[in-house]
Design a protein around this motif. Structure first.
Motif, PDB file in Angstrom:
ATOM      1  N   SER A 271       0.830  -1.200   0.000  1.00  0.00           N
ATOM      2  CA  SER A 271       0.000   0.000   0.000  1.00  0.00           C
ATOM      3  C   SER A 271       0.865   1.250   0.000  1.00  0.00           C
ATOM      4  O   SER A 271       1.999   1.234   0.459  1.00  0.00           O
ATOM      5  CB  SER A 271      -0.900   0.016   1.243  1.00  0.00           C
ATOM      6  N   TRP A 272       0.287   2.327  -0.504  1.00  0.00           N
ATOM      7  CA  TRP A 272       0.984   3.602  -0.525  1.00  0.00           C
ATOM      8  C   TRP A 272      -0.043   4.731  -0.517  1.00  0.00           C
ATOM      9  O   TRP A 272      -1.195   4.558  -0.879  1.00  0.00           O
ATOM     10  CB  TRP A 272       1.904   3.712  -1.738  1.00  0.00           C
ATOM     11  N   THR A 273       0.418   5.904  -0.073  1.00  0.00           N
ATOM     12  CA  THR A 273      -0.413   7.101  -0.077  1.00  0.00           C
ATOM     13  C   THR A 273       0.102   8.024  -1.164  1.00  0.00           C
ATOM     14  O   THR A 273       1.312   8.230  -1.298  1.00  0.00           O
ATOM     15  CB  THR A 273      -0.386   7.798   1.295  1.00  0.00           C
ATOM     16  N   ASP A 274      -0.826   8.551  -1.936  1.00  0.00           N
ATOM     17  CA  ASP A 274      -0.527   9.398  -3.082  1.00  0.00           C
ATOM     18  C   ASP A 274      -1.051  10.800  -2.780  1.00  0.00           C
ATOM     19  O   ASP A 274      -2.253  10.997  -2.620  1.00  0.00           O
ATOM     20  CB  ASP A 274      -1.239   8.781  -4.296  1.00  0.00           C
ATOM     21  N   TYR A 275      -0.132  11.767  -2.644  1.00  0.00           N
ATOM     22  CA  TYR A 275      -0.488  13.163  -2.395  1.00  0.00           C
ATOM     23  C   TYR A 275      -0.382  13.902  -3.727  1.00  0.00           C
ATOM     24  O   TYR A 275       0.685  13.885  -4.360  1.00  0.00           O
ATOM     25  CB  TYR A 275       0.471  13.795  -1.385  1.00  0.00           C
ATOM     26  N   THR A 276      -1.480  14.527  -4.161  1.00  0.00           N
ATOM     27  CA  THR A 276      -1.461  15.180  -5.468  1.00  0.00           C
ATOM     28  C   THR A 276      -1.966  16.613  -5.383  1.00  0.00           C
ATOM     29  O   THR A 276      -2.847  16.935  -4.593  1.00  0.00           O
ATOM     30  CB  THR A 276      -2.324  14.418  -6.498  1.00  0.00           C
ATOM     31  N   HIS A 277      -1.380  17.432  -6.235  1.00  0.00           N
ATOM     32  CA  HIS A 277      -1.862  18.797  -6.467  1.00  0.00           C
ATOM     33  C   HIS A 277      -2.195  18.888  -7.947  1.00  0.00           C
ATOM     34  O   HIS A 277      -1.322  18.717  -8.802  1.00  0.00           O
ATOM     35  CB  HIS A 277      -0.811  19.850  -6.108  1.00  0.00           C
ATOM     36  N   TRP A 278      -3.462  19.132  -8.251  1.00  0.00           N
ATOM     37  CA  TRP A 278      -3.940  19.218  -9.629  1.00  0.00           C
ATOM     38  C   TRP A 278      -4.054  20.684 -10.031  1.00  0.00           C
ATOM     39  O   TRP A 278      -4.755  21.449  -9.385  1.00  0.00           O
ATOM     40  CB  TRP A 278      -5.298  18.523  -9.752  1.00  0.00           C
ATOM     41  N   ASP A 279      -3.381  21.054 -11.104  1.00  0.00           N
ATOM     42  CA  ASP A 279      -3.398  22.416 -11.643  1.00  0.00           C
ATOM     43  C   ASP A 279      -4.277  22.396 -12.898  1.00  0.00           C
ATOM     44  O   ASP A 279      -3.833  22.001 -13.981  1.00  0.00           O
ATOM     45  CB  ASP A 279      -1.969  22.845 -11.981  1.00  0.00           C
ATOM     46  N   ASP A 280      -5.551  22.792 -12.734  1.00  0.00           N
ATOM     47  CA  ASP A 280      -6.512  22.711 -13.830  1.00  0.00           C
ATOM     48  C   ASP A 280      -6.190  23.654 -14.982  1.00  0.00           C
ATOM     49  O   ASP A 280      -6.546  23.381 -16.126  1.00  0.00           O
ATOM     50  CB  ASP A 280      -7.924  22.997 -13.316  1.00  0.00           C
ATOM     51  N   ARG A 281      -5.533  24.751 -14.700  1.00  0.00           N
ATOM     52  CA  ARG A 281      -5.197  25.704 -15.770  1.00  0.00           C
ATOM     53  C   ARG A 281      -4.195  25.117 -16.753  1.00  0.00           C
ATOM     54  O   ARG A 281      -4.268  25.374 -17.943  1.00  0.00           O
ATOM     55  CB  ARG A 281      -4.610  26.990 -15.181  1.00  0.00           C
ATOM     56  N   HIS A 282      -3.248  24.351 -16.237  1.00  0.00           N
ATOM     57  CA  HIS A 282      -2.156  23.835 -17.071  1.00  0.00           C
ATOM     58  C   HIS A 282      -2.245  22.337 -17.330  1.00  0.00           C
ATOM     59  O   HIS A 282      -1.309  21.759 -17.874  1.00  0.00           O
ATOM     60  CB  HIS A 282      -0.808  24.185 -16.430  1.00  0.00           C
ATOM     61  N   TYR A 283      -3.350  21.717 -16.906  1.00  0.00           N
ATOM     62  CA  TYR A 283      -3.522  20.263 -17.076  1.00  0.00           C
ATOM     63  C   TYR A 283      -2.259  19.534 -16.593  1.00  0.00           C
ATOM     64  O   TYR A 283      -1.615  18.795 -17.325  1.00  0.00           O
ATOM     65  CB  TYR A 283      -3.829  19.920 -18.535  1.00  0.00           C
ATOM     66  N   LEU A 284      -1.964  19.731 -15.338  1.00  0.00           N
ATOM     67  CA  LEU A 284      -0.734  19.230 -14.737  1.00  0.00           C
ATOM     68  C   LEU A 284      -1.029  18.758 -13.330  1.00  0.00           C
ATOM     69  O   LEU A 284      -1.842  19.358 -12.622  1.00  0.00           O
ATOM     70  CB  LEU A 284       0.273  20.392 -14.696  1.00  0.00           C
ATOM     71  N   THR A 285      -0.401  17.680 -12.924  1.00  0.00           N
ATOM     72  CA  THR A 285      -0.494  17.262 -11.530  1.00  0.00           C
ATOM     73  C   THR A 285       0.899  16.988 -10.989  1.00  0.00           C
ATOM     74  O   THR A 285       1.732  16.380 -11.666  1.00  0.00           O
ATOM     75  CB  THR A 285      -1.403  16.030 -11.350  1.00  0.00           C
ATOM     76  N   HIS A 286       1.132  17.481  -9.793  1.00  0.00           N
ATOM     77  CA  HIS A 286       2.363  17.167  -9.063  1.00  0.00           C
ATOM     78  C   HIS A 286       1.980  16.104  -8.040  1.00  0.00           C
ATOM     79  O   HIS A 286       0.970  16.238  -7.354  1.00  0.00           O
ATOM     80  CB  HIS A 286       2.902  18.409  -8.347  1.00  0.00           C
ATOM     81  N   TRP A 287       2.768  15.041  -7.952  1.00  0.00           N
ATOM     82  CA  TRP A 287       2.446  13.942  -7.052  1.00  0.00           C
ATOM     83  C   TRP A 287       3.649  13.573  -6.192  1.00  0.00           C
ATOM     84  O   TRP A 287       4.794  13.809  -6.554  1.00  0.00           O
ATOM     85  CB  TRP A 287       1.948  12.717  -7.827  1.00  0.00           C
ATOM     86  N   ARG A 288       3.298  13.001  -5.048  1.00  0.00           N
ATOM     87  CA  ARG A 288       4.305  12.453  -4.125  1.00  0.00           C
ATOM     88  C   ARG A 288       3.727  11.154  -3.597  1.00  0.00           C
ATOM     89  O   ARG A 288       2.605  11.127  -3.086  1.00  0.00           O
ATOM     90  CB  ARG A 288       4.578  13.431  -2.983  1.00  0.00           C
ATOM     91  N   ILE A 289       4.479  10.087  -3.747  1.00  0.00           N
ATOM     92  CA  ILE A 289       4.041   8.764  -3.311  1.00  0.00           C
ATOM     93  C   ILE A 289       4.805   8.393  -2.038  1.00  0.00           C
ATOM     94  O   ILE A 289       6.036   8.473  -2.002  1.00  0.00           O
ATOM     95  CB  ILE A 289       4.300   7.702  -4.408  1.00  0.00           C
ATOM     96  N   VAL A 290       4.057   7.989  -1.010  1.00  0.00           N
ATOM     97  CA  VAL A 290       4.663   7.579   0.258  1.00  0.00           C
ATOM     98  C   VAL A 290       4.246   6.134   0.519  1.00  0.00           C
ATOM     99  O   VAL A 290       3.069   5.864   0.798  1.00  0.00           O
ATOM    100  CB  VAL A 290       4.209   8.493   1.419  1.00  0.00           C
TER     101      VAL A 290
END
Length: 175
Positions: A75-94
């Protein structure tokens, strides 16, 4: 270890992006290596979304073998920030195992190409052997190298499998 994946789906960017952003838990039946995805937090803002998902892997592992592996190892936790203007997501997997030793993060870019979308994933995975507790350093270095290689060989195909699952899901929505 660098992570890099690029997949093209024959669907418009907005549909692909919104499916990744809003409907991942619904895709579990199309992902053989995932047993469940739980939304832990969802904070919508204008043109952005902060989300925390807990993934439970091991769907492809036989139940008898899973009995010897802890849920934390799968199992892992996925932290995401979705930028709707630029169709981009920054993610961090723990991961839920060796949490303090693993640093895995990156971004997914959703690029419109007419009626298709390219999903470009870039990131990295690093395991710090000094942060693996309870193991002598020389063994921790070996463990870190082996685990990093093992995970690295699975992350990129998992990105591709996720894109395939999104494509199958979107295709099913057309019918």
């Amino acid at each position: 270890m660098e992570i890099s994946s690029q997949v093209e789906l024959p669907f418009r960017r907005d549909a692909v992006y919104r499916t990744y952003r809003d409907r991942l838990p619904e895709l579990v039946s199309w992902m053989p290596n995932v047993r469940a995805i739980e939304v832990q937090a969802r904070n919508e803002q204008p043109q952005a979304l902060e989300m925390v998902l807990v993934w439970h892997g091991g769907g492809e592992i036989p139940a008898a073998a899973r009995a010897f592996l802890s849920d934390a190892m799968l199992s892992w936790t996925d932290y995401t920030h979705w930028d709707d203007r630029h169709y981009l997501t920054h993610w961090r997997i723990v991961p839920h195992a060796f949490t303090e030793a693993v640093d895995c993060q990156g971004e997914n870019q959703f690029i419109a190409t007419g009626d298709s979308t390219i999903i470009r994933s870039r990131g990295y995975l690093r395991i710090d052997p000094k942060r693996i507790s309870g193991v002598p350093f020389f063994l921790a270095s070996m463990i870190a190298r082996v685990v990093e290689e093992y995970l690295g060989q699975r992350i990129e195909p998992n990105f591709q499998q996720l894109a395939t699952s999104v494509g199958l899901f979107l295709h099913s929505q057309e019918n």
